[in-house]
Design an enzyme around this catalytic site. Sequence first.
Site, PDB file in Angstrom:
ATOM      1  CG  ASN A 257      -6.803  -1.221   1.219  1.00  0.00           C
ATOM      2  OD1 ASN A 257      -6.064  -0.741   0.346  1.00  0.00           O
ATOM      3  ND2 ASN A 257      -6.342  -1.734   2.337  1.00  0.00           N
TER       4      ASN A 257
ATOM      5  CG  HIS B  60      -3.334   3.107   2.382  1.00  0.00           C
ATOM      6  ND1 HIS B  60      -3.816   2.795   1.127  1.00  0.00           N
ATOM      7  CD2 HIS B  60      -3.417   1.965   3.124  1.00  0.00           C
ATOM      8  CE1 HIS B  60      -4.169   1.516   1.109  1.00  0.00           C
ATOM      9  NE2 HIS B  60      -3.949   0.996   2.310  1.00  0.00           N
TER      10      HIS B  60
ATOM     11  CB  CYS C  58      -0.944   0.003   1.194  1.00  0.00           C
ATOM     12  SG  CYS C  58      -1.929  -1.491   1.286  1.00  0.00           S
TER      13      CYS C  58
HETATM   14  N1  ACO Z   1     -19.037  -9.115   8.707  1.00  0.00           N
HETATM   15  C1  ACO Z   1     -19.553  -9.417   9.890  1.00  0.00           C
HETATM   16  N2  ACO Z   1     -18.811  -9.812  10.936  1.00  0.00           N
HETATM   17  C2  ACO Z   1     -17.484  -9.890  10.740  1.00  0.00           C
HETATM   18  C3  ACO Z   1     -16.877  -9.594   9.515  1.00  0.00           C
HETATM   19  C4  ACO Z   1     -17.713  -9.196   8.464  1.00  0.00           C
HETATM   20  N3  ACO Z   1     -17.232  -8.874   7.251  1.00  0.00           N
HETATM   21  N4  ACO Z   1     -15.550  -9.771   9.633  1.00  0.00           N
HETATM   22  C5  ACO Z   1     -15.313 -10.158  10.899  1.00  0.00           C
HETATM   23  N5  ACO Z   1     -16.469 -10.243  11.559  1.00  0.00           N
HETATM   24  C6  ACO Z   1     -16.690 -10.620  12.944  1.00  0.00           C
HETATM   25  C7  ACO Z   1     -15.550 -11.454  13.520  1.00  0.00           C
HETATM   26  O1  ACO Z   1     -15.717 -12.800  13.184  1.00  0.00           O
HETATM   27  C8  ACO Z   1     -15.691 -11.194  14.986  1.00  0.00           C
HETATM   28  O2  ACO Z   1     -16.732 -11.996  15.483  1.00  0.00           O
HETATM   29  P1  ACO Z   1     -16.589 -12.716  16.930  1.00  0.00           P
HETATM   30  O3  ACO Z   1     -16.483 -11.578  17.899  1.00  0.00           O
HETATM   31  O4  ACO Z   1     -17.840 -13.492  17.029  1.00  0.00           O
HETATM   32  O5  ACO Z   1     -15.340 -13.516  16.836  1.00  0.00           O
HETATM   33  C9  ACO Z   1     -16.176  -9.746  15.044  1.00  0.00           C
HETATM   34  O6  ACO Z   1     -16.708  -9.437  13.747  1.00  0.00           O
HETATM   35  C10 ACO Z   1     -15.085  -8.764  15.373  1.00  0.00           C
HETATM   36  O7  ACO Z   1     -13.960  -9.053  14.540  1.00  0.00           O
HETATM   37  P2  ACO Z   1     -12.646  -8.204  14.643  1.00  0.00           P
HETATM   38  O8  ACO Z   1     -11.625  -8.789  13.753  1.00  0.00           O
HETATM   39  O9  ACO Z   1     -12.300  -8.025  16.099  1.00  0.00           O
HETATM   40  O10 ACO Z   1     -13.149  -6.824  14.071  1.00  0.00           O
HETATM   41  P3  ACO Z   1     -12.399  -5.454  14.051  1.00  0.00           P
HETATM   42  O11 ACO Z   1     -13.160  -4.448  14.796  1.00  0.00           O
HETATM   43  O12 ACO Z   1     -10.960  -5.600  14.371  1.00  0.00           O
HETATM   44  O13 ACO Z   1     -12.514  -5.065  12.523  1.00  0.00           O
HETATM   45  C11 ACO Z   1     -11.173  -5.013  10.547  1.00  0.00           C
HETATM   46  C12 ACO Z   1     -11.894  -5.888  11.544  1.00  0.00           C
HETATM   47  C13 ACO Z   1     -12.174  -4.124   9.841  1.00  0.00           C
HETATM   48  C14 ACO Z   1     -10.467  -5.900   9.525  1.00  0.00           C
HETATM   49  C15 ACO Z   1     -10.145  -4.156  11.293  1.00  0.00           C
HETATM   50  O14 ACO Z   1      -9.329  -4.928  12.112  1.00  0.00           O
HETATM   51  C16 ACO Z   1      -9.292  -3.373  10.365  1.00  0.00           C
HETATM   52  O15 ACO Z   1      -9.741  -2.476   9.711  1.00  0.00           O
HETATM   53  N6  ACO Z   1      -7.986  -3.629  10.315  1.00  0.00           N
HETATM   54  C17 ACO Z   1      -7.103  -2.935   9.436  1.00  0.00           C
HETATM   55  C18 ACO Z   1      -6.780  -3.822   8.366  1.00  0.00           C
HETATM   56  C19 ACO Z   1      -6.662  -3.177   7.033  1.00  0.00           C
HETATM   57  O16 ACO Z   1      -7.308  -2.240   6.667  1.00  0.00           O
HETATM   58  N7  ACO Z   1      -5.806  -3.788   6.279  1.00  0.00           N
HETATM   59  C20 ACO Z   1      -5.634  -3.474   4.934  1.00  0.00           C
HETATM   60  C21 ACO Z   1      -4.305  -3.766   4.457  1.00  0.00           C
HETATM   61  S1  ACO Z   1      -3.096  -2.877   5.338  1.00  0.00           S
HETATM   62  C22 ACO Z   1      -3.477  -1.381   5.071  1.00  0.00           C
HETATM   63  O17 ACO Z   1      -3.939  -1.089   4.008  1.00  0.00           O
HETATM   64  C23 ACO Z   1      -3.262  -0.440   6.168  1.00  0.00           C
END
Ligand code: ACO
Length: 334
Positions: A291, A261, A113
């Site tokens: 993204n 980003h 990214c």
């Molecule tokens: N829909 C519904 N529920 C979901 C989904 C979905 N798409 N995805 C995960 N869940 C559930 C999980 O299973 C979990 O359920 P549980 O509590 O029963 O186990 C719950 O939602 C919470 O999951 P988390 O992973 O804790 O959710 P979080 O609040 O961390 O959000 C996310 C996840 C959006 C991926 C977040 O961590 C994030 O944005 N991370 C940054 C990653 C990113 O953007 N990476 C891109 C590449 S790197 C970059 O570009 C910077």
Amino acid sequence: MTNAYIRGTGFHVPDRILTNADLEKIVETSDEWITSRTGIKERHIAAKGEAASDLAAAAAKKALADAGMEAEELTHILVATVTPDCYTPACSCLVQAKLGLTHRIAMDLNAACSGFLYGLEQARAIVALKPEAKILLVGAEILTSRTNWEDRTTCVLFGDGAGAVIISGEPAPGTGSGRPAGRILDSLLCSDGSGADLLVISGGASSEPYATGQVVGPSHYIRMKGQDVFKLAVRSMESVCKDILARNGLSVDDVDLLIPHQANSRIIEAVGRKLGVAAERVFINVDRYGNTSAASVPIALAEARQQGRITEGSLVLLTAFGGGFTWGASLVRF
Ligand code: ACO
């Protein structure tokens, strides 16, 4: 040292839009979950047979038109991507051919990214060495080609697209569109391979070669530890932005527009908040594109210019964080 200027910008996204409602039919998710956790409402998805070089060439043509330049004038073609058309030849060679050119210097960059920011610094270095250089830099991705549509934790995040800029030294004609050119003041780039396994696509590469008849498994797609990446992304972009401003004798109050980003609106808002940049000076378009990795910063830059959010004298701070890990920031004065 000859100064390097951004003379034109352009972007291109595929026609097909995949909304959160569409994703509800593919995996167990909801518009409410995706919107509240990521800010993403829809993303553009490449058509069958559409490759990264197709999006890159389309974005390049728009950037050339914006700069008032012909493709023939280009001396260098740089493409930042983690989803090239193929292992070899490089995506930049294919873009060259699609622009009807030969015998240019063409190369790809992989800094995930942050790839566009790495490319910006490469372009600045090329201009310092060869003041006559006219460089096309594109960030282009078809991330959906490496998206696991059975993994709801990642498949809701990504989209396809390309953003391009034209860079040349001084003196050079103004831009074709009449919009101001932007001088690249400085770039600060970082990387740390110790977190490599937190965000990775490994299947089919030299650490996990394909075997004939092998079934494609989860390792062939993007795998990510979302919460770890989230925290590192915020911390790293905040610190690199502070460092680049400090070493240029600038403060956040001098920044007219912060273009981070576009991974997730919560990451973007947290970076803006921690830096103390008011929300109206932080550019967000992740809601419409998702993204797009290396394409996200140049798409946002092109859209911000198109919307008139960058005018004569604007100081723009670009920042990114991605797989590797890689991160960085660039300052551009328009
Ligand atoms: N829909 C519904 N529920 C979901 C989904 C979905 N798409 N995805 C995960 N869940 C559930 C999980 O299973 C979990 O359920 P549980 O509590 O029963 O186990 C719950 O939602 C919470 O999951 P988390 O992973 O804790 O959710 P979080 O609040 O961390 O959000 C996310 C996840 C959006 C991926 C977040 O961590 C994030 O944005 N991370 C940054 C990653 C990113 O953007 N990476 C891109 C590449 S790197 C970059 O570009 C910077």
